[in-house]
Enzyme design. Structure first.
Site, mmCIF file in Angstrom:
data_model
loop_
_atom_site.group_PDB
_atom_site.id
_atom_site.type_symbol
_atom_site.label_atom_id
_atom_site.label_comp_id
_atom_site.label_asym_id
_atom_site.label_seq_id
_atom_site.Cartn_x
_atom_site.Cartn_y
_atom_site.Cartn_z
ATOM 1 N N GLY A 149 0.835 -1.195 0.000
ATOM 2 C CA GLY A 149 0.000 0.000 0.000
ATOM 3 C C GLY A 149 0.869 1.244 0.000
ATOM 4 N N CYS A 150 0.323 2.332 -0.511
ATOM 5 C CA CYS A 150 1.118 3.560 -0.649
ATOM 6 C C CYS A 150 1.464 4.135 0.721
ATOM 7 C CB CYS A 150 0.378 4.572 -1.514
ATOM 8 S SG CYS A 150 -1.339 4.860 -1.052
#
Lengths: 346, 346, 346, 346
Positions: A149-150
């Site tokens: 995930g970012c």
């Protein structure tokens, strides 16, 4: 040339993969799939790609993908992603899945946070978590990478050395994170309608966000140490970039240099982590369009806190750039191939 | 009509005062001063004011100001402000000083953080801190109001009931605050040059910011309780608005309703503080162009933290709106006169 | 107090009406309707309205509207609007319809451009075109006002005196117009998704736009002169404002002052048209949040063109402000009631 | 490797050159000069360049530049540029001057519009106008290239085939052009201060702009035909991109395809001009970060006008990308080296 397929090519991470791979010295995009735009040339949907990518968008067909490509990037929403990734993996492809579907070793955590049954639990142990700075060895040995995930990328990279080296005196760490709007994807919605995002700033998912357990599970796996993070995301009226401000409890007496040593020990030779000098902190501008994660910090002795600031481009190091980095690692190529470039500063 | 002078009328707080006072039922702007634009009509410098304010900008002259007006808003940079405010005060005027010059009772704290000698230390005790929700009684009794800092307003209003009622189990409170660019003033600089602010997000003053001691001194004065705040400001690429995310250590067992009771006790009858419902948090959009401070919160039992979000418009409740509120209080008028309006939502 | 209903209160023009009417000295919003949000309090849907408008959003029912209000603002998409406006008109209300449904006298033109059958052709002759600067007399005599299009307002006000006085040597006039994104409404779409609008600028409807025949029909009606306008709209990455740059063919020898005389003849006493001085041109900033239409011009003798720049806020003079102005006129109140205010300049 | 110096490396065009050249296969930046930042590493001034360009910024010294580099890009304001370019040219270097100093053959036109005496009039005939699509042959034969103005590039490329082929029935052409803020340079000013640019749109230089005579002189030189353009620039609240909307007088009877043939005749084999399909028009987003000039058009038979829309990135095709293209041409390398890439679409 390495032949590459992008499954779900018309979302922001798919488009960003095309942008990156147009200049990759060894990889070549040979197939792009899309449900909504199938039958159209991608350069018709995105005229800016004229002359750069003239492929026709096709419906997903696992056999056809496996026939023409050896690497697949699966850029679909969670839930939709796992089946397609599994099919491609089963056909012998190397797969980078950009959704959350294979990020957890523990299927229950996944099911709790994503509210979806996991259909391929046995694949979870095959999947490497695609943060090369922590799991390069696992990535090189697998054919299935769960791209992080970012927000998770930005927070884990900032915390990993601190956790490993026992710098954190007590938990939770507060992770006050801010992201540009592309992080929320390409699907129109009221909240992301231009006039409502623009000139406004908000917190969201304050009761709990999926990247929070991802951060903790991954740090535990990488260090053997249980952590607690209080992660609160915010939406910035701009397109790209995540800035994470981390508030870490520390004992008295630590100086800037002490922290530098800890970070340098882990990241000195990392091509995509840059440590800032004393008195200097990264902004999202410094990494825009790049695969860097930039890290700076200030010791606030007066408050017994270490304040760490980390910056990434959510679509590059936070998604598609990291996906290419993972492909490079899996294929044992130069890890930086196609990924070195100056920031799109203004 | 109450005759009002604006000293330093061409900065953002001066302009915002004009915007507000154009619709004030009782007050009327009769003089506007400016060093840089003196001799020009303000409607020439800002054509948008044509037909609304046709005054000529004049050089500051304390006697002339005192001759024509009974209230002065002094909108100058700190240091430059104190002398002019003092002169106007000495001539019997009511003065609202929007700089930091009269916010501290302790001149040493001022001198340490502002790196300027305070020339009117005796006036510090006369000055009321212009946060009517905390110091209404002092404001009504004085002729010199120190208008609070924008960040300070947003943090103090969110913390005051929690501090007073002993909700906070230990310090520091982390105050991760984000502000639009007008908060940095109207003077051009490299950092505030459009292409450099735009599409970027940054932390600043991470080693320490002047509003931090202001928050602590004021909370101590209002509650008798020593607090510790770790305040970190950030710059948002938009014009207006402050969102403060506060991380407060609490004991287990507190529910949303418990916190509601605490806030309601202090703010139920406050016209400019709005409490949000459970599940709802304010954004800067909700208060844009208004004098409200909106407050919402989530109890994160899993992390033993109370997360409070407060939102203001930095130019209104964070500056000029609050200044008008202070004038209204001083003059014992309706405190809300000229200040009620719906947000400029889009 | 004049009791007012807003039909379709949750779009941008509905919301802007609420913003304006909150401060109207005589009118009071007593009913707000919405299909999508019915049953909820409007202050729940838009928390920024807390304490300012606590009405419940209800389904449209013509009888109920007519029972409680004497004026209705109908803020619905064209097509949907005509039926509801007709019903309210039939019940004796005064109606301001903000859609395109009653703007044309010629139903065929409407049907050609809107691709919808007009169901109330007989009402077209009752409807006044709600540009008070041109049709004040008609507005005061009717109970049905067709509120003008935003672009049309900006172009017609700039051209009307020039057409009337025979300044234009030949047609077409090129009207290169640029609008902020709120002009496109509140409904989410791919094109108006934040990351796609942001940092981009585009032309649209270049083959023909509905406001083009509106401009020509209205100018013909007001002046008796056939004109030809080539109107090309563009989308600006910002929320509010229309700037129209008009290229008018003129004969040699005209000076700035000559044009001034022409404009002054028509607008000298207009409260909401402001003429700029020589060397000065309006920007959208100068009118943001206001009901003004600001006009400036340059004579380009070297190219035999008069370049006129007009600026409005598309949601105020281009929609809801003008709607209130029309109500004021219809009710023979002070035309400026609730509409005077300084621009929301930053 | 071709060794390259950037004179004036800390403005936007200098920085953009670094961004482009970091990925150029053959060229290498070996020297960067700056008056304001001399003595500092460029990666200290712009931390985003860490690890990518670690050169120290030095004062300009023509001998030293000529000693270490064979190509110089001179990125200075007009006036300041001519002397330095002349010195480097005199030392045998190949020079691309990005200012307006060598764009005119006629020194008087230069002096009239730039209000500066030209000190090297004899060099004007040596200088090629750096628009390879028109003057490739001249560029390859010279050592001094005058890089075109950004607006001029966008307008000339759109008009050149139309002028050459006699498509334009009468003049002037109206060129309504809109630019992002980086076009105005990096120097802070009131007008470019973030809060004043943001959320506003304006026309400027309506009485006349320097790029207007540049357009006309260059078109005359390239086609032998006298044209007249009425060029009006506007400022868009975004960083990059120019969209030019051109209103061209044409005779009746021309169809879209006719225009296509004209453009294709000139640009079919041009690597950096892309023609759009019928029904499609470029936006600035489509070319952001790229060296493309995208062109689309609509025939408005009803108004006897051809409406042409051209889009470039003002910092790439409008400045630094074109400068690199010129270097590539001069050195008889692949003209596209370092310049092919997908747009930075979001």
């Amino acid at each position: 040339m390495v032949k590459v397929a992008i499954v779900g090519a018309t979302g922001y991470t798919g488009l960003e993969l095309i942008r990156i791979l147009v200049n990759h010295p060894v990889a070549e995009v040979v197939m792009v799939t899309s449900e909504s735009y199938k039958g159209q040339k991608i350069s018709h949907v995105f005229p800016g790609l004229k002359g750069l990518c003239e492929l026709e968008l096709v419906d997903f067909d696992a056999d056809k993908v496996a026939d023409c490509a050896e690497v697949a990037f699966v850029c679909l929403p969670h839930g939709a992603s796992m089946e397609k990734s599994q099919k491609l993996y089963a056909r012998g492809m190397r797969v980078v899945d950009l959704s959350g579907d294979f990020r957890f070793k523990n299927a229950e955590t996944y099911e709790k946070w994503y509210k979806i049954e996991h259909l391929f639990k046995n694949l979870l142990k095959e999947a490497a978590f695609g943060l090369p700075e922590l799991f390069r060895d696992e990535i090189v040995r697998t054919r299935l990478v769960a791209n992080p995930g970012c927000y998770a990328t930005s927070v884990i990279l900032a915390l990993y050395p601190l956790v490993s080296e026992g710098i954190i005196s007590s938990y939770p760490v507060v992770a006050d994170c801010k992201s540009g709007v592309t992080g929320a994807g390409r699907k129109p919605s009221q909240r992301l309608h231009y006039p409502e995002c623009n000139e406004s700033f908000m917190a969201y998912s304050v009761s709990g966000h999926r990247h929070n357990p991802e951060m903790e599970e991954v740090l535990l796996r990488a260090t053997g140490i249980e952590t607690q993070i209080l992660f609160i995301p915010h939406l910035i009226p701009m397109n790209r970039g995540i800035l994470s401000t981390l508030y870490v409890n520390i004992d008295s007496g630590l100086r800037w240099e002490d922290i530098y040593e800890v970070y340098a020990k882990y990241y000195e030779n990392e091509p995509f982590v840059r440590l800032y000098s004393e008195g200097e902190l990264p902004t999202t501008k410094d990494v825009r369009g790049t695969n860097y994660c930039d890290i700076g910090w200030v010791v606030r002795e007066d408050r017994k806190k270490l304040v760490v600031v980390s910056a990434i481009d959510n679509l590059v190091k936070g998604a598609s750039g990291q996906a290419v980095q993972n492909m490079n690692v899996m294929l044992e190529m130069d890890e930086t191939a196609g990924l070195i470039g100056a920031p799109f500063w203004v």
